[in-house]
Design an enzyme around this catalytic site. Sequence first.
Site, PDB file in Angstrom:
ATOM      1  N   HIS A 170       0.826  -1.202   0.000  1.00 56.63           N
ATOM      2  CA  HIS A 170       0.000   0.000   0.000  1.00 56.63           C
ATOM      3  C   HIS A 170       0.867   1.261   0.000  1.00 56.63           C
ATOM      4  O   HIS A 170       1.610   1.497   0.959  1.00 56.63           O
ATOM      5  CB  HIS A 170      -0.884  -0.032   1.252  1.00 56.63           C
ATOM      6  N   ARG A 171       0.815   2.009  -1.084  1.00 50.43           N
ATOM      7  CA  ARG A 171       1.693   3.183  -1.298  1.00 50.43           C
ATOM      8  C   ARG A 171       3.162   2.755  -1.240  1.00 50.43           C
ATOM      9  O   ARG A 171       4.021   3.515  -0.800  1.00 50.43           O
ATOM     10  CB  ARG A 171       1.418   4.292  -0.268  1.00 50.43           C
ATOM     11  N   GLU A 214      -0.043  -0.902  -4.517  1.00 50.73           N
ATOM     12  CA  GLU A 214      -1.165   0.013  -4.650  1.00 50.73           C
ATOM     13  C   GLU A 214      -0.547   1.395  -4.619  1.00 50.73           C
ATOM     14  O   GLU A 214       0.434   1.636  -3.886  1.00 50.73           O
ATOM     15  CB  GLU A 214      -2.132  -0.164  -3.468  1.00 50.73           C
ATOM     16  N   ASP A 245      -1.543   5.929  -5.638  1.00 52.17           N
ATOM     17  CA  ASP A 245      -2.610   6.915  -5.888  1.00 52.17           C
ATOM     18  C   ASP A 245      -2.150   7.882  -6.971  1.00 52.17           C
ATOM     19  O   ASP A 245      -0.989   8.299  -6.966  1.00 52.17           O
ATOM     20  CB  ASP A 245      -2.893   7.691  -4.598  1.00 52.17           C
ATOM     21  N   HIS A 304      -0.746  10.555  -2.517  1.00 50.89           N
ATOM     22  CA  HIS A 304      -2.054  10.247  -1.930  1.00 50.89           C
ATOM     23  C   HIS A 304      -2.990  11.450  -1.885  1.00 50.89           C
ATOM     24  O   HIS A 304      -4.108  11.419  -2.391  1.00 50.89           O
ATOM     25  CB  HIS A 304      -1.905   9.658  -0.521  1.00 50.89           C
ATOM     26  N   GLU A 319      -4.960   3.672  -7.875  1.00 48.66           N
ATOM     27  CA  GLU A 319      -6.182   4.308  -7.358  1.00 48.66           C
ATOM     28  C   GLU A 319      -6.306   5.689  -7.995  1.00 48.66           C
ATOM     29  O   GLU A 319      -5.429   6.548  -7.838  1.00 48.66           O
ATOM     30  CB  GLU A 319      -6.170   4.438  -5.834  1.00 48.66           C
ATOM     31  N   LYS A 349      -7.615   9.154  -8.040  1.00 43.71           N
ATOM     32  CA  LYS A 349      -8.086  10.024  -6.951  1.00 43.71           C
ATOM     33  C   LYS A 349      -9.013  11.120  -7.480  1.00 43.71           C
ATOM     34  O   LYS A 349      -8.680  12.312  -7.431  1.00 43.71           O
ATOM     35  CB  LYS A 349      -6.880  10.624  -6.230  1.00 43.71           C
ATOM     36  N   ASP A 396       0.570  -1.897   4.330  1.00 41.33           N
ATOM     37  CA  ASP A 396       1.762  -1.041   4.452  1.00 41.33           C
ATOM     38  C   ASP A 396       2.994  -1.883   4.789  1.00 41.33           C
ATOM     39  O   ASP A 396       4.115  -1.383   4.731  1.00 41.33           O
ATOM     40  CB  ASP A 396       1.576  -0.026   5.598  1.00 41.33           C
TER      41      ASP A 396
HETATM   42  O1  G3P Z   1      -6.774   1.534  -2.299  1.00 40.57           O
HETATM   43  C1  G3P Z   1      -6.914   1.211  -0.959  1.00 40.57           C
HETATM   44  C2  G3P Z   1      -6.692   2.387  -0.073  1.00 40.57           C
HETATM   45  O2  G3P Z   1      -5.498   2.980  -0.462  1.00 40.57           O
HETATM   46  C3  G3P Z   1      -7.790   3.401  -0.118  1.00 40.57           C
HETATM   47  O3  G3P Z   1      -7.646   4.422   0.827  1.00 40.57           O
HETATM   48  O4  G3P Z   1      -7.052   6.678   1.582  1.00 40.57           O
HETATM   49  O5  G3P Z   1      -5.325   4.887   1.610  1.00 40.57           O
HETATM   50  O6  G3P Z   1      -6.105   5.854  -0.540  1.00 40.57           O
HETATM   51  P1  G3P Z   1      -6.486   5.500   0.867  1.00 40.57           P
HETATM   52 CA    CA Z   2      -5.027   4.519  -2.080  1.00 40.16          CA
END
Ligand code: G3P
Ligand code: CA
Length: 243
Positions: free
Chosen positions: A8-9, A35, A37, A50, A109, A111, A231
């Site tokens: 995640h990120r 993942e 953004d 993000h 993702e 945004k 993460d």
């Molecule tokens: O894509 C899953 C998650 O990243 C969504 O929430 O706020 O971390 O982008 P956020």
């Molecule tokens: Ca995200």
Amino acid sequence: MSTRILAHRGASAYAPENTIPAFELALEQETDGFELDVHLSKDGELIVMHDERIDRTTNGQGFIKDYTLEELRAFDASCGKDGYRGTTIPTLAEVYSLVRGTDKIVNVEIKTDIIVYPNICGKLLALEDAMGMNGRVIYSSFNHYTVCEMLKARPDAKVGLLYMSMIVSPWDYARGLRASCLHPHFITLSNTPNMAEECRKLGIETNVWTVDDPEWMERLMKMGVTSLITDKPDLARTVVFGK
Ligand code: G3P
Ligand code: CA
């Protein structure tokens, strides 16, 4: 098939989120993919970050949409993480360059839940084609109109519906929109423990975020979810593979 691990990120528990060092670390930790953004800069470049604003993760201030790529490159994106001073904001093309010769998956993702960036879907598809990423990108968004727009532009695109509310039978919703993936916050599976099973019957992926707690990782893995978005890809690996 074993549970897929998506960083995640990037490996954002340890390196500055949504930066090249975070994605490189995730690769070292043998993630199945990332993942990240995306937003658009003032000059229409696909920028990986993000927030809509650069304030939290860089030493600058203001909206991404108000800076050109060249201007954005001048900011430090180390996000307060020791040892990463001088890290810059990456473009999506730079992240794809890291993995284009591999089988890694990238969950992009989009945004558009606050700012609707003009033609962002078209730009994403053009980059996917130009960099040979076809079949390895999952587009997700909290803005389900964006997901529909992506499907309209490319009916066989792999797309995920992001949500954190307690939707009843989300697999029926996904089927209605022809979305191939559901991306729920992990806590929603408390109400839908049968989710992975129902989705599997329909050929829908369940890519669950953001799971950093090993007990939840184990529980979700046993439910049969497709991916853990975390993460801590190293921790997820110890849960999924026991090492
Ligand atoms: O894509 C899953 C998650 O990243 C969504 O929430 O706020 O971390 O982008 P956020
Ligand atoms: Ca995200």
